[in-house]
Scaffold this motif. Structure first.
Motif: not given
Length: 74
Positions: A55-68
C-alpha cells in the motif's frame, strides 16, 4: 531494521493498520520522525504493507496517525 505498525485515519474517515519498515533505520524514534517528515511533504509517500498487500500511503490523504509501543491498538 526498525518496524512499526501505524493506525492511519484517512481524510474520508476510514482507518487502516499498516506496517512500515526501513532497513536503514534501527531506532524506533528515528523511524517515527522519518514517517512524519515524509508525510508532511507535498509529495510525501510511504511504501507500507497491509497484510500481504503493498500500500502506498500519500500524505495528502492522511488525517491522523496513531502509534503504540507494540503497534496499533486493535
Amino acid at each position: 531494521m526498525a518496524t512499526t505498525v501505524l493506525r492511519v485515519r484517512l481524510i474520508g474517515g476510514d482507518r487502516m493498520d499498516l506496517t512500515y519498515d526501513d532497513p536503514a533505520i534501527s531506532d524506533q524514534d528515528a523511524l517515527l520522525d522519518h514517517i512524519i517528515a515524509t508525510l508532511a511533504q507535498d509529495a510525501g509517500a510511504l511504501r507500507t504493507r497491509h497484510g500481504e498487500r503493498l500500500v502506498v500511503l500519500y500524505g495528502r490523504g492522511v488525517a491522523a496517525i496513531e502509534v503504540a509501543p507494540r503497534g496499533a491498538v486493535v
